[in-house]
Design a protein around this motif. Structure first.
Motif, PDB file in Angstrom:
ATOM      1  N   HIS A  60      23.939  10.696 -10.102  1.00 36.57           N
ATOM      2  CA  HIS A  60      23.710  11.399  -8.844  1.00 36.57           C
ATOM      3  C   HIS A  60      24.987  12.062  -8.324  1.00 36.57           C
ATOM      4  O   HIS A  60      24.949  13.203  -7.843  1.00 36.57           O
ATOM      5  CB  HIS A  60      23.198  10.416  -7.783  1.00 36.57           C
ATOM      6  CG  HIS A  60      21.788   9.980  -7.996  1.00 36.57           C
ATOM      7  ND1 HIS A  60      21.207   8.960  -7.279  1.00 36.57           N
ATOM      8  CD2 HIS A  60      20.826  10.411  -8.861  1.00 36.57           C
ATOM      9  CE1 HIS A  60      19.955   8.793  -7.677  1.00 36.57           C
ATOM     10  NE2 HIS A  60      19.704   9.657  -8.635  1.00 36.57           N
ATOM     11  N   ALA A  99      25.213  16.030  -7.877  1.00 38.02           N
ATOM     12  CA  ALA A  99      25.440  16.558  -6.533  1.00 38.02           C
ATOM     13  C   ALA A  99      26.679  17.453  -6.488  1.00 38.02           C
ATOM     14  O   ALA A  99      26.684  18.487  -5.811  1.00 38.02           O
ATOM     15  CB  ALA A  99      25.578  15.406  -5.535  1.00 38.02           C
ATOM     16  N   ARG A 145      28.068  16.908  -0.546  1.00 46.77           N
ATOM     17  CA  ARG A 145      26.827  16.596  -1.269  1.00 46.77           C
ATOM     18  C   ARG A 145      26.946  15.277  -2.027  1.00 46.77           C
ATOM     19  O   ARG A 145      25.990  14.501  -2.106  1.00 46.77           O
ATOM     20  CB  ARG A 145      26.493  17.720  -2.257  1.00 46.77           C
ATOM     21  CG  ARG A 145      26.103  19.041  -1.624  1.00 46.77           C
ATOM     22  CD  ARG A 145      25.505  19.980  -2.675  1.00 46.77           C
ATOM     23  NE  ARG A 145      26.416  20.258  -3.782  1.00 46.77           N
ATOM     24  CZ  ARG A 145      27.260  21.286  -3.830  1.00 46.77           C
ATOM     25  NH1 ARG A 145      27.315  22.145  -2.815  1.00 46.77           N
ATOM     26  NH2 ARG A 145      28.035  21.473  -4.880  1.00 46.77           N
TER      27      ARG A 145
END
Length: 356
Positions: A210, A214, A159
């Motif tokens: 991010h 993630a 991810r």
């Protein structure tokens, strides 16, 4: 600080432990490699630790706990930052970084000293540049290794990889845009803003958020909300950095005063000046800007032009606007808890209202 977790201290611990392992690994290749490891140790000591902090709080925003893996993973962003700084200093021929010789100057001095002892040192300048490029490359490789050996499972790493890959591409592309801007000899606001975004804004705040989110399994809505906060804040951060590059106190910033003026950095500040300066101011500015031999009086004259044409005020206004946009987005973001919201609010202040 997060409760009983000192994020900056844990990042340093992760980096030091990782470099301890790399030192043993490279020793098998030859004692000469100790110079590279020591340079990496020095380069990863100190600094603001903003990128790891935003990664950590991105993780917390998505409901992640205070586990050791996130602190090690966040350290990968600091190693990436060091890689970018080393390469940037080579390209800018910068002599100083954080109050100490830049990496290529460090290796140059090392080789010159060896030459004085042996009677043959080859080309110390060329050696310094080559050794620094390799140090930057090593740190880029090590950033990837730090993330992938942090302790997260394969699903979490998968991810995060899209964002980690994106930040490496963006900062490299942004660096090239910066080179193009410098080589053009022109101040174009659109290009200056794109350099601002990709060389600094995305890689300083948005992408670290991010990566952290993630790793904790944050969904698309949270990722988007973090962009709404991170991107304008990253731009405000770099605008402040550009002002410090011209007006900062060397004793505080660790960089010589006015270096950006000597290097001819085509920043948003300079684009504002070109747009707003009078004909007489612009003539004087063009005569001096980008000259490597500028003395203190000439630097002061350029500063006065930037002040008088209100380019500085325009940057300050943009910093305020971008920071307000970021905080408005943060208010609406679906964060896991109020502690994360407060930490990200505090980081916004730390990133934009600073003198270093």
């Amino acid at each position: 600080m997060d409760g009983d977790v000192d994020v900056a201290a844990e990042i340093q611990r992760a980096l030091s432990g990782f470099l301890d392992r790399q030192e043993g690994r490279l020793a098998a290749l030859g004692p000469e490699l100790a110079e590279q490891v020591q340079a990496a140790r020095d380069a990863t000591s100190g600094g603001k630790r903003l990128r790891p902090a935003f990664c950590y709080w991105g993780f917390r925003a998505a409901g992640g706990d205070r586990s050791l893996p996130i602190l090690t993973a966040a350290a990968s962003l600091e190693m990436l930052h060091v890689s970018a700084l080393v390469h940037d200093d080579v390209m800018d021929s910068s002599d100083v970084r954080r109050g100490a010789p830049s990496a290529h100057r460090r290796f140059e001095a090392l080789q010159r000293e060896r030459g004085e002892k042996s009677g043959y040192g080859g080309d110390p300048v060329g050696f310094g540049v080559g050794a620094a490029i390799l140090l930057g490359d090593l740190c880029l490789i090590w950033a990837d290794e730090l993330l992938h050996t942090s302790g997260f499972d394969a699903a979490a790493l998968a991810r995060a990889e899209q964002f980690f890959d994106a930040v490496r591409v963006e900062v490299t592309a942004g660096q090239y845009l910066d080179l193009v801007a410098q080589a053009s000899g022109q101040s174009d606001m659109d290009l200056a803003l794109r350099v601002l975004r990709y060389k600094s804004a995305t890689y300083t705040i948005e992408r670290p958020l991010h990566v952290g989110a993630a790793l904790a399994g944050g969904d698309a809505n949270l990722i988007s909300a973090l962009s709404g906060y991170g991107l304008p804040l990253g731009e405000a951060f770099q605008l402040r950095d550009d002002l410090l590059g011209v007006f900062g106190d060397p004793a505080v910033t660790g960089k010589p005063a006015g270096d950006d003026l000597r290097e001819g950095k085509r920043t948003v500040l300079i684009a504002y000046a070109v747009d707003r300066a009078s004909e007489a101011q612009l003539t004087e500015f063009d005569r001096l800007f980008g000259r490597p031999d500028l003395d203190d009086d000439e630097i002061q004259l350029l500063r006065e032009i930037l002040q008088d044409c209100r380019a500085v005020q325009a940057c300050e206004d943009l910093i305020t606007n971008r920071t307000e946009d970021a905080l408005d987005a943060l208010d609406r973001a679906p964060l896991a808890d109020d502690a994360t919201r407060k930490a990200l609010t505090d980081l916004a202040v730390a990133a934009t209202a600073r003198d270093v």
